[in-house]
Design an enzyme around this catalytic site. Structure first.
Site, short mmCIF file in Angstrom:
data_model
loop_
_atom_site.label_atom_id
_atom_site.label_comp_id
_atom_site.label_asym_id
_atom_site.label_seq_id
_atom_site.Cartn_x
_atom_site.Cartn_y
_atom_site.Cartn_z
N ASP A 161 0.83 -1.22 0.00
CA ASP A 161 0.00 0.00 0.00
C ASP A 161 0.86 1.26 0.00
O ASP A 161 1.98 1.26 0.51
CB ASP A 161 -0.92 -0.01 1.22
CG ASP A 161 -2.08 0.98 1.06
OD1 ASP A 161 -2.41 1.32 -0.09
OD2 ASP A 161 -2.64 1.41 2.09
N ASN B 170 -11.05 -2.37 -5.00
CA ASN B 170 -10.29 -1.46 -5.86
C ASN B 170 -10.96 -1.24 -7.23
O ASN B 170 -10.64 -0.27 -7.93
CB ASN B 170 -8.85 -1.97 -6.08
CG ASN B 170 -7.96 -1.84 -4.87
OD1 ASN B 170 -7.05 -2.64 -4.67
ND2 ASN B 170 -8.18 -0.83 -4.03
C1 IPE Z 1 -5.28 -2.59 -0.01
O1 IPE Z 1 -5.00 -1.26 -0.19
C2 IPE Z 1 -5.31 -3.31 -1.34
C3 IPE Z 1 -4.04 -3.47 -2.01
C4 IPE Z 1 -2.87 -3.10 -1.54
C5 IPE Z 1 -4.08 -4.11 -3.30
P1 IPE Z 1 -6.15 -0.17 -0.29
O2 IPE Z 1 -5.51 1.14 -0.53
O3 IPE Z 1 -7.18 -0.58 -1.26
O4 IPE Z 1 -6.79 -0.24 1.18
P2 IPE Z 1 -7.69 0.79 1.95
O5 IPE Z 1 -8.83 1.15 1.05
O6 IPE Z 1 -6.86 2.00 2.26
O7 IPE Z 1 -8.12 0.08 3.18
C1 IPE Z 2 -1.71 0.25 -3.31
O1 IPE Z 2 -1.44 1.61 -3.32
C2 IPE Z 2 -1.98 -0.30 -4.69
C3 IPE Z 2 -3.37 -0.70 -4.91
C4 IPE Z 2 -4.31 -0.63 -4.02
C5 IPE Z 2 -3.71 -1.20 -6.22
P1 IPE Z 2 -2.60 2.68 -3.30
O2 IPE Z 2 -2.98 2.99 -4.72
O3 IPE Z 2 -3.73 2.25 -2.45
O4 IPE Z 2 -1.87 3.92 -2.68
P2 IPE Z 2 -2.46 4.93 -1.59
O5 IPE Z 2 -2.88 4.10 -0.42
O6 IPE Z 2 -3.62 5.63 -2.23
O7 IPE Z 2 -1.32 5.83 -1.28
MG MG Z 3 -4.08 2.46 -0.46
#
Ligand code: IPE
Ligand code: IPE
Ligand code: MG
Length: 246
Positions: free
Chosen positions: A27, A75
């Site tokens: 993340d 997502n």
């Molecule tokens: C979790 O990250 C999913 C992945 C890393 C693929 P998210 O960014 O989707 O999680 P939340 O929404 O902050 O909980």
């Molecule tokens: C994790 O990084 C990747 C996916 C969830 C696909 P994020 O895209 O959630 O990055 P932040 O949490 O918005 O910084």
């Molecule tokens: Mg995230």
């Protein structure tokens, strides 16, 4: 091999202290990009390097299973542009990395609702699954369109469809996407948030959690090794007292 402060040999002194299964919530890609005035998508692109590092370190250490949270069911609700870029990145990354995965004897197995993927992403995934099917080294589980709750509900439905009237934990586990493999001993989350985000809900009942404030693109091999070193210092009691397990 010397990587930063922690060396592989520090971690492998007692092989039984190497987790057999590590799960990673990768993340913080979006925030990493935003911090430097870039589009969120640049963060995803950069995150591929950290994923490669995690895979390499795991293979080198003899970790048997690595589960990477690539894309959650939730997502799909992101802006269409970002979802499309992530799907394109999946195709590109598989194309670029497939030879190296073969060299490392890694077997790729998806967990999640991969039928939800657009056709080209599904095809790339099918290619890498097929090509690496007989590899006997580490298994790399890619959680894509994954939801822990959905995994559990699907398992229950399949049990009902099989006409099974009574189950125990072992039977239940066999109905999960990955089947009967060890639960992750260690779950790493980058980006600093203190939550599970619907990842491996059944499997992480007793998993050690390691949260890093670093964003995923900054979480490189030495950070991955540091997480394992931290895990090795933990006392896993499983409900018992300290005295009982010493
Ligand atoms: C979790 O990250 C999913 C992945 C890393 C693929 P998210 O960014 O989707 O999680 P939340 O929404 O902050 O909980
Ligand atoms: C994790 O990084 C990747 C996916 C969830 C696909 P994020 O895209 O959630 O990055 P932040 O949490 O918005 O910084
Ligand atoms: Mg995230």
């Amino acid at each position: 091999m010397n990587i930063g402060k922690i060396q592989y040999s520090d971690l492998t002194r007692d092989r039984s202290r190497i987790p057999s299964h590590i799960a990673v919530i990768m993340d913080g890609n979006g925030r990493w990009a935003k911090r430097q005035g870039l589009n969120r998508v640049n963060g995803h692109n950069e995150g591929v390097n950290s994923a490669r590092d995690a895979i390499e370190a795991s293979v080198d250490l003899g970790v048997k299973y690595l589960t990477l949270y690539v894309f959650s069911k939730e997502n799909w609700n992101r802006p269409e542009f970002e979802v499309n870029c992530l799907m394109a990145l999946l195709v590109e990354t598989i194309f670029k990395e497939i030879d190296s995965l073969m060299e490392k004897n890694v077997k790729v197995v998806p967990i999640g609702e991969i039928d939800d993927l657009p056709r080209d992403a599904r095809k790339s995934l099918d290619d890498v699954i097929f090509k690496t099917e007989n590899n006997s080294g580490m298994t790399l589980f890619l959680a894509i369109s994954y939801s822990g709750r959905e995994e559990i509900v699907k398992a229950v439905n399949r049990i009902i469809n099989d006409g099974i009237k009574s189950i125990d934990e072992d039977i239940f586990k066999n109905y999960l996407y990955a089947g009967n493999i060890p639960d992750p001993e260690l779950m790493i989350r980058t980006g600093g948030d203190l939550r599970i985000s619907n990842f491996l809900l059944w499997q992480c009942a007793y998993t050690e959690l390691y949260i890093s404030d670093k964003f995923w693109p900054d979480f490189r091999k030495e950070d991955f090794l540091a997480a394992i070193a931290d895990y090795q210092k933990r006392e896993r009691r499983f409900g018992k007292t300290s005295e009982q397990i010493r």
